[in-house]
Structure formats: C-alpha cells, structure tokens
Design an enzyme around this catalytic site. Structure first.
Site, short mmCIF file in Angstrom:
data_model
loop_
_atom_site.label_atom_id
_atom_site.label_comp_id
_atom_site.label_asym_id
_atom_site.label_seq_id
_atom_site.Cartn_x
_atom_site.Cartn_y
_atom_site.Cartn_z
N ASN A 100 -8.45 5.24 -24.35
CA ASN A 100 -7.36 4.48 -23.74
C ASN A 100 -6.09 4.75 -24.55
O ASN A 100 -6.17 5.19 -25.69
CB ASN A 100 -7.68 2.97 -23.76
CG ASN A 100 -6.90 2.19 -22.69
OD1 ASN A 100 -5.73 2.45 -22.43
ND2 ASN A 100 -7.57 1.23 -22.07
N ARG A 149 0.84 -1.20 0.00
CA ARG A 149 0.00 0.00 0.00
C ARG A 149 0.88 1.26 0.00
O ARG A 149 0.58 2.25 -0.63
CB ARG A 149 -0.93 -0.07 1.21
CG ARG A 149 -1.71 1.16 1.51
CD ARG A 149 -2.78 1.46 0.48
NE ARG A 149 -3.28 2.79 0.74
CZ ARG A 149 -4.17 3.08 1.67
NH1 ARG A 149 -4.71 2.13 2.40
NH2 ARG A 149 -4.54 4.33 1.86
N ASP A 198 -9.44 5.41 -5.55
CA ASP A 198 -8.72 6.61 -5.14
C ASP A 198 -9.62 7.79 -4.77
O ASP A 198 -9.14 8.83 -4.31
CB ASP A 198 -7.75 7.04 -6.26
CG ASP A 198 -8.44 7.26 -7.60
OD1 ASP A 198 -9.62 7.67 -7.63
OD2 ASP A 198 -7.79 7.02 -8.65
N GLU A 208 -4.11 2.27 -25.21
CA GLU A 208 -4.11 1.11 -26.11
C GLU A 208 -5.45 0.42 -26.01
O GLU A 208 -6.06 0.37 -24.94
CB GLU A 208 -2.97 0.15 -25.79
CG GLU A 208 -2.90 -0.29 -24.35
CD GLU A 208 -1.65 -1.11 -24.06
OE1 GLU A 208 -1.76 -2.16 -23.43
OE2 GLU A 208 -0.57 -0.67 -24.51
N HIS A 212 -15.41 -1.08 -6.56
CA HIS A 212 -14.41 -1.82 -5.78
C HIS A 212 -14.14 -1.15 -4.42
O HIS A 212 -13.13 -1.42 -3.79
CB HIS A 212 -13.10 -1.94 -6.57
CG HIS A 212 -13.22 -2.81 -7.77
ND1 HIS A 212 -12.32 -2.80 -8.82
CD2 HIS A 212 -14.14 -3.75 -8.11
CE1 HIS A 212 -12.69 -3.68 -9.74
NE2 HIS A 212 -13.80 -4.25 -9.33
N SER A 264 -8.17 -1.82 -18.48
CA SER A 264 -7.65 -2.91 -19.30
C SER A 264 -8.70 -4.01 -19.47
O SER A 264 -8.49 -4.96 -20.21
CB SER A 264 -6.40 -3.52 -18.65
OG SER A 264 -6.73 -4.03 -17.38
P1 NAD Z 1 -5.34 -1.68 -15.13
O1 NAD Z 1 -4.14 -1.25 -14.36
O2 NAD Z 1 -5.60 -3.12 -15.31
O3 NAD Z 1 -5.30 -1.01 -16.59
C1 NAD Z 1 -5.01 0.34 -16.79
C2 NAD Z 1 -5.53 0.76 -18.16
O4 NAD Z 1 -5.36 2.15 -18.28
C3 NAD Z 1 -4.79 0.09 -19.33
O5 NAD Z 1 -5.75 -0.31 -20.29
C4 NAD Z 1 -3.92 1.22 -19.88
O6 NAD Z 1 -3.72 1.13 -21.27
C5 NAD Z 1 -4.76 2.44 -19.54
N1 NAD Z 1 -4.02 3.68 -19.36
C6 NAD Z 1 -2.81 3.87 -18.76
N2 NAD Z 1 -2.51 5.17 -18.74
C7 NAD Z 1 -3.53 5.83 -19.34
C8 NAD Z 1 -3.80 7.20 -19.59
N3 NAD Z 1 -2.95 8.18 -19.25
N4 NAD Z 1 -4.96 7.53 -20.23
C9 NAD Z 1 -5.84 6.54 -20.60
N5 NAD Z 1 -5.64 5.23 -20.37
C10 NAD Z 1 -4.50 4.89 -19.74
O7 NAD Z 1 -6.59 -0.98 -14.42
P2 NAD Z 1 -8.14 -1.38 -14.34
O8 NAD Z 1 -8.58 -1.90 -15.65
O9 NAD Z 1 -8.83 -0.20 -13.74
O10 NAD Z 1 -8.29 -2.60 -13.32
C11 NAD Z 1 -7.46 -2.80 -12.30
C12 NAD Z 1 -7.97 -2.84 -10.88
O11 NAD Z 1 -6.98 -2.07 -10.24
C13 NAD Z 1 -9.25 -2.22 -10.51
O12 NAD Z 1 -9.87 -3.12 -9.68
C14 NAD Z 1 -8.90 -0.99 -9.66
O13 NAD Z 1 -9.61 -1.01 -8.44
C15 NAD Z 1 -7.48 -1.16 -9.29
N6 NAD Z 1 -6.63 0.05 -9.41
C16 NAD Z 1 -7.10 1.25 -9.01
C17 NAD Z 1 -6.30 2.38 -9.11
C18 NAD Z 1 -6.85 3.68 -8.65
O14 NAD Z 1 -7.76 3.71 -7.83
N7 NAD Z 1 -6.36 4.81 -9.20
C19 NAD Z 1 -5.01 2.28 -9.63
C20 NAD Z 1 -4.53 1.01 -10.00
C21 NAD Z 1 -5.38 -0.08 -9.90
#
Ligand code: NAD
Length: 244
Positions: free
Chosen positions: A212, A67, A104, A214, A119, A188
């Site tokens: 996104n 964390r 967040d 990608e 979540h 993703s």
């Molecule tokens: P992921 O980490 O699996 O995927 C991130 C996605 O964001 C990817 O598809 C990537 O291509 C895209 N990405 C990266 N930078 C970007 C940008 N500047 N602009 C647009 N797209 C961008 O995240 P997910 O699909 O949200 O799933 C992961 C899990 O992780 C969720 O359950 C979530 O709770 C948790 N998570 C949350 C946070 C947060 O609260 N900020 C951060 C990391 C992970």
C-alpha cells in the site's frame, strides 16, 4: 524496503498457494480513482446518499449520475503491471485465489482465473423489473438507463445496505481461514466484511504481507509501502530468484 521485499518474496516462494485480497489501490494506476484516498469519490459525494440501495430504489438517477464520474466506460480501462504480476504468480502456483473488493473486472481481464469478486462487478447489469441481463458496454443510454421492458437497470454490484453474495462470502472466509499467506494490496480496510479477512487469516495462523502507499493493517507481518505496480513488479523479480 529492501529487506521487506526479500522477506515477502521468501515467504511467498516457500509457502506457495497464497491468497490475495485486493482493493481499489491496485487499479488506481489503471486510471480508476479510489474512493477514500485524497481527491477520491467520497470527498465529492456522500456514499450514504449516492451509493445506497435504499436511495437507488427511490431515485436511481443519483447512482447513475456519479457512475459517470467513476467508471464511465467499463471497457476503457486496462489491467496494469500489478494485475499482470498476479497472473504470473497464479500460473507459477504461488497465488491460489484472488479475493477482490473491486468491481472493475481488471483481474479477470488481465487473465487471473481464480477470482472472487466479493462486491460484484460492473460487467453485468440487471433489470430490476424483468431480470434481463445486459453486458457492458451494451447498456442502453440514459440516466438511469432503462430496459426494453421499461424497468430500471442496476449493475450487479453490492451497494451500501445490500448483503454480499453469500456464496462469495463463504468462499472468501474459507480461503482466509486456510491460507498460510495473505497478500493484501491497495485496500484501506474500512469496508466490512472484506476488511475482516486479513484478521481472520491471521487468527488461523497466516502471515500477512501488505502492499500500500500508506499502511492500513497494523497487524501486517511484512509491509511494502509503495505503489502497487512498482511493488508487484519488484516482488515478482525477487520471487523469481527463489524459484529458479
Ligand atoms: P479505498 O478507496 O477505501 O482505499 C484505497 C486504498 O488504496 C488506500 O489504502 C490507499 O492508500 C491505497 N492506494 C491508493 N493508490 C495506491 C497505489 N497506487 N498502490 C497501492 N495502494 C494504493 O478502497 P477499498 O479499500 O478497496 O474499499 C472501497 C470500496 O470501494 C470497495 O468496496 C470497492 O468495491 C470500491 N471501489 C472499487 C474500485 C474499483 O473497482 N477499481 C475503485 C474505488 C472503489
């Protein structure tokens, strides 16, 4: 890309009341690392070990240790231009609901009102022993931090192996089934059941717009391959040309 912005803006301005599904990518430019992108948290740590409820119950210090690498200080991070664009679109009646996988709290901090945190959130932290709630940042020190009663504290987020809050999941499914447009930003699409929401929306006749860096949704109708802050700022400008 020009045509994608135009098409997305036309769809959003005409249909209004769209539903947004956001993921870690929307907060990347606020300085919060994504999990699965290159250099993300899961390259360093195995989520099955560090973020599962089973392991948390046996050894909560593992979770609290990573964390610190993820969001050390919940209140330090600020919403970015993409979060703010969604606030403006909600005020204009173009966004009716945000469903976020993020923990967040940045959508609410930006000022969005209709937010389902599917979540959970790092804002609230609960004692597993007595149930006392703490609000970030007023969390006792320690790895893991302990409650006044001596119990271990756990953030109100869904860890691997835990069920999603049923009410949040029901509301999210209902929103997906009834929207005409779903705007999917920065996910993703590998964490279920949230990842199934765009397909559910599509099966019920919605069009999917993906933002996104990608592509993650092969079924998206319009794809904007751009960072969330750039894409949402530009999309907002484009939408304004349809509604004034
Ligand atoms: P992921 O980490 O699996 O995927 C991130 C996605 O964001 C990817 O598809 C990537 O291509 C895209 N990405 C990266 N930078 C970007 C940008 N500047 N602009 C647009 N797209 C961008 O995240 P997910 O699909 O949200 O799933 C992961 C899990 O992780 C969720 O359950 C979530 O709770 C948790 N998570 C949350 C946070 C947060 O609260 N900020 C951060 C990391 C992970």
């Amino acid at each position: 890309m020009e045509a994608a912005y135009r098409e997305a803006a036309r769809q959003l301005a005409q249909q209004k009341r769209c539903v947004v599904l956001s993921g870690a990518g929307i907060s990347a430019e606020s300085g919060i690392p994504t999990f699965r992108s290159k250099g993300g948290l899961w390259e360093k740590y195995d989520p099955a070990v560090y973020a599962s409820i089973e392991v948390f119950r046996k050894d909560p210090s593992k979770y609290w240790q990573i964390r610190g690498d993820f969001i050390r200080d919940y209140n330090r991070y600020q919403p970015n231009a993409a979060h703010r664009a969604l606030v403006e679109l909600e005020q204009a009646g173009i966004v009716r609901q945000i469903i976020t996988q993020n923990i967040d709290g940045l959508h609410r901090k930006a000022g969005s009102r209709q937010v389902i945190e599917i979540h959970g959130s790092l804002r609230e932290i609960t004692c597993l022993q007595c149930g006392k709630q703490y609000l970030a940042p007023n969390v006792p020190d320690g790895t893991p931090p302990h409650c006044d009663c001596g119990g271990v504290l756990k953030p109100n987020t869904v860890l691997f192996g835990e069920s999603l809050p049923p009410q949040a999941l029901d509301s999210a499914s209902r929103e997906a089934q009834t929207c005409k447009t779903m705007l999917v930003i920065g996910t993703s699409a590998v964490v279920y059941p949230a990842a199934a929401l765009p397909s559910l929306a599509k099966q019920h006749g919605a069009r999917i717009i993906e933002v996104n860096i990608e592509r993650a949704f092969p079924d998206a109708d319009v794809v904007i391959l751009e960072k969330a802050t750039v894409a949402m700022t530009r999309l907002l400008e484009e939408i304004r040309t349809f509604i004034v």
